[in-house]
Design a protein around this motif. Sequence first.
Motif, mmCIF file in Angstrom:
data_model
loop_
_atom_site.group_PDB
_atom_site.id
_atom_site.type_symbol
_atom_site.label_atom_id
_atom_site.label_comp_id
_atom_site.label_asym_id
_atom_site.label_seq_id
_atom_site.Cartn_x
_atom_site.Cartn_y
_atom_site.Cartn_z
ATOM 1 N N MET A 1 50.209 44.929 36.838
ATOM 2 C CA MET A 1 49.686 43.994 37.812
ATOM 3 C C MET A 1 48.212 44.265 38.084
ATOM 4 S SD MET A 1 50.860 43.563 41.789
ATOM 5 C CE MET A 1 51.254 45.261 41.911
ATOM 6 N N GLY A 2 47.847 45.533 38.172
ATOM 7 C CA GLY A 2 46.468 45.872 38.467
ATOM 8 C C GLY A 2 45.495 45.386 37.415
ATOM 9 N N ARG A 3 45.916 45.477 36.172
ATOM 10 C CA ARG A 3 45.031 45.030 35.087
ATOM 11 C C ARG A 3 44.829 43.514 35.123
ATOM 12 N NH1 ARG A 3 44.373 49.067 30.726
ATOM 13 N NH2 ARG A 3 45.591 50.864 31.371
ATOM 14 N N GLN A 4 45.899 42.773 35.429
ATOM 15 C CA GLN A 4 45.771 41.317 35.525
ATOM 16 C C GLN A 4 44.830 40.942 36.674
ATOM 17 O OE1 GLN A 4 48.847 42.876 35.194
ATOM 18 N NE2 GLN A 4 50.309 41.475 34.291
ATOM 19 N N LEU A 5 44.999 41.632 37.787
ATOM 20 C CA LEU A 5 44.149 41.361 38.947
ATOM 21 C C LEU A 5 42.689 41.645 38.611
ATOM 22 C CD1 LEU A 5 44.902 42.413 42.571
ATOM 23 C CD2 LEU A 5 42.629 42.483 41.643
ATOM 24 N N GLN A 6 42.435 42.801 38.038
ATOM 25 C CA GLN A 6 41.067 43.172 37.694
ATOM 26 C C GLN A 6 40.473 42.214 36.669
ATOM 27 O OE1 GLN A 6 40.462 46.932 35.647
ATOM 28 N NE2 GLN A 6 38.599 47.253 36.845
ATOM 29 N N ALA A 7 41.260 41.839 35.671
ATOM 30 C CA ALA A 7 40.770 40.920 34.640
ATOM 31 C C ALA A 7 40.400 39.570 35.243
ATOM 32 C CB ALA A 7 41.815 40.754 33.544
ATOM 33 N N GLU A 8 41.237 39.065 36.143
ATOM 34 C CA GLU A 8 40.949 37.777 36.782
ATOM 35 C C GLU A 8 39.713 37.878 37.666
ATOM 36 O OE1 GLU A 8 40.963 33.860 37.722
ATOM 37 O OE2 GLU A 8 42.154 34.839 36.160
ATOM 38 N N ARG A 9 39.605 38.960 38.413
ATOM 39 C CA ARG A 9 38.427 39.150 39.268
ATOM 40 C C ARG A 9 37.158 39.180 38.431
ATOM 41 N NH1 ARG A 9 35.478 43.380 40.317
ATOM 42 N NH2 ARG A 9 36.932 44.959 39.586
ATOM 43 N N MET A 10 37.205 39.907 37.344
ATOM 44 C CA MET A 10 36.025 40.020 36.490
ATOM 45 C C MET A 10 35.739 38.707 35.766
ATOM 46 S SD MET A 10 36.552 43.905 35.160
ATOM 47 C CE MET A 10 34.893 44.163 34.563
ATOM 48 N N ARG A 11 36.788 37.984 35.365
ATOM 49 C CA ARG A 11 36.603 36.680 34.724
ATOM 50 C C ARG A 11 35.835 35.732 35.643
ATOM 51 N NH1 ARG A 11 38.323 31.783 34.543
ATOM 52 N NH2 ARG A 11 39.932 31.981 36.114
ATOM 53 N N GLN A 12 36.117 35.847 36.931
ATOM 54 C CA GLN A 12 35.445 35.000 37.919
ATOM 55 C C GLN A 12 34.113 35.591 38.386
ATOM 56 O OE1 GLN A 12 37.880 33.489 41.121
ATOM 57 N NE2 GLN A 12 39.718 33.550 39.835
ATOM 58 N N ASP A 13 33.741 36.725 37.810
ATOM 59 C CA ASP A 13 32.487 37.401 38.145
ATOM 60 C C ASP A 13 32.412 37.743 39.636
ATOM 61 O OD1 ASP A 13 30.091 38.591 37.363
ATOM 62 O OD2 ASP A 13 28.916 36.803 37.859
ATOM 63 N N LEU A 14 33.529 38.247 40.162
ATOM 64 C CA LEU A 14 33.595 38.649 41.560
ATOM 65 C C LEU A 14 33.577 40.169 41.651
ATOM 66 C CD1 LEU A 14 36.423 36.261 42.786
ATOM 67 C CD2 LEU A 14 33.972 36.034 43.225
ATOM 68 N N THR A 15 32.945 40.679 42.675
ATOM 69 C CA THR A 15 32.954 42.118 42.907
ATOM 70 C C THR A 15 34.205 42.496 43.690
ATOM 71 O OG1 THR A 15 31.790 41.935 45.015
ATOM 72 C CG2 THR A 15 30.424 42.181 43.015
ATOM 73 N N GLN A 16 34.551 43.768 43.633
ATOM 74 C CA GLN A 16 35.657 44.242 44.467
ATOM 75 C C GLN A 16 35.351 43.968 45.932
ATOM 76 O OE1 GLN A 16 36.373 48.388 43.592
ATOM 77 N NE2 GLN A 16 38.024 47.875 42.173
ATOM 78 N N GLU A 17 34.110 44.194 46.307
ATOM 79 C CA GLU A 17 33.729 43.998 47.704
ATOM 80 C C GLU A 17 33.965 42.559 48.152
ATOM 81 O OE1 GLU A 17 30.169 45.049 50.819
ATOM 82 O OE2 GLU A 17 29.644 44.845 48.704
ATOM 83 N N SER A 18 33.575 41.596 47.356
ATOM 84 C CA SER A 18 33.759 40.206 47.765
ATOM 85 C C SER A 18 35.236 39.863 47.911
ATOM 86 C CB SER A 18 33.069 39.246 46.791
ATOM 87 O OG SER A 18 33.662 39.307 45.510
ATOM 88 N N VAL A 19 36.069 40.438 47.058
ATOM 89 C CA VAL A 19 37.508 40.154 47.123
ATOM 90 C C VAL A 19 38.143 40.838 48.324
ATOM 91 C CG1 VAL A 19 39.730 40.409 45.946
ATOM 92 C CG2 VAL A 19 37.705 39.710 44.655
ATOM 93 N N PHE A 20 37.884 42.131 48.518
ATOM 94 C CA PHE A 20 38.567 42.797 49.636
ATOM 95 C C PHE A 20 38.092 42.257 50.977
ATOM 96 C CE2 PHE A 20 35.307 46.287 49.212
ATOM 97 C CZ PHE A 20 34.891 46.380 50.537
ATOM 98 N N LEU A 21 36.829 41.889 51.084
ATOM 99 C CA LEU A 21 36.358 41.319 52.346
ATOM 100 C C LEU A 21 36.999 39.960 52.611
ATOM 101 C CD1 LEU A 21 32.565 42.251 52.286
ATOM 102 C CD2 LEU A 21 34.348 43.203 53.772
ATOM 103 N N ALA A 22 37.036 39.102 51.597
ATOM 104 C CA ALA A 22 37.610 37.768 51.768
ATOM 105 C C ALA A 22 39.121 37.832 52.012
ATOM 106 C CB ALA A 22 37.315 36.913 50.538
ATOM 107 N N ALA A 23 39.783 38.826 51.430
ATOM 108 C CA ALA A 23 41.232 38.961 51.586
ATOM 109 C C ALA A 23 41.613 39.676 52.882
ATOM 110 C CB ALA A 23 41.818 39.712 50.391
ATOM 111 N N GLY A 24 40.639 40.291 53.533
ATOM 112 C CA GLY A 24 40.926 41.005 54.775
ATOM 113 C C GLY A 24 41.698 42.294 54.560
#
Length: 61
Positions: A1-24
């Motif tokens: 699951m982690g690899r799919q999540l990371q791959a999708e985040r990177m495909r969208q050119d999103l940083t970890q910071e932008s995702v964790f902040l937006a997800a709360g």
Amino acid sequence: MGRQLQAERMRQDLTQESVFLAAGINRATLQNIEAGRGNPTIITLLRIAHVLGVPLAELVG
């Protein structure tokens, strides 16, 4: 699951910071999920899926 999540985040050119902040969620939670550590709640996974704009099944499938 982690690899799919990371791959999708990177495909969208999103940083970890932008995702964790937006997800709360906190930084360590996202890092642990992407690294395959821990056992995230369904709520956490739904929040991340919402931020990424993908169905939950795509992240966990």
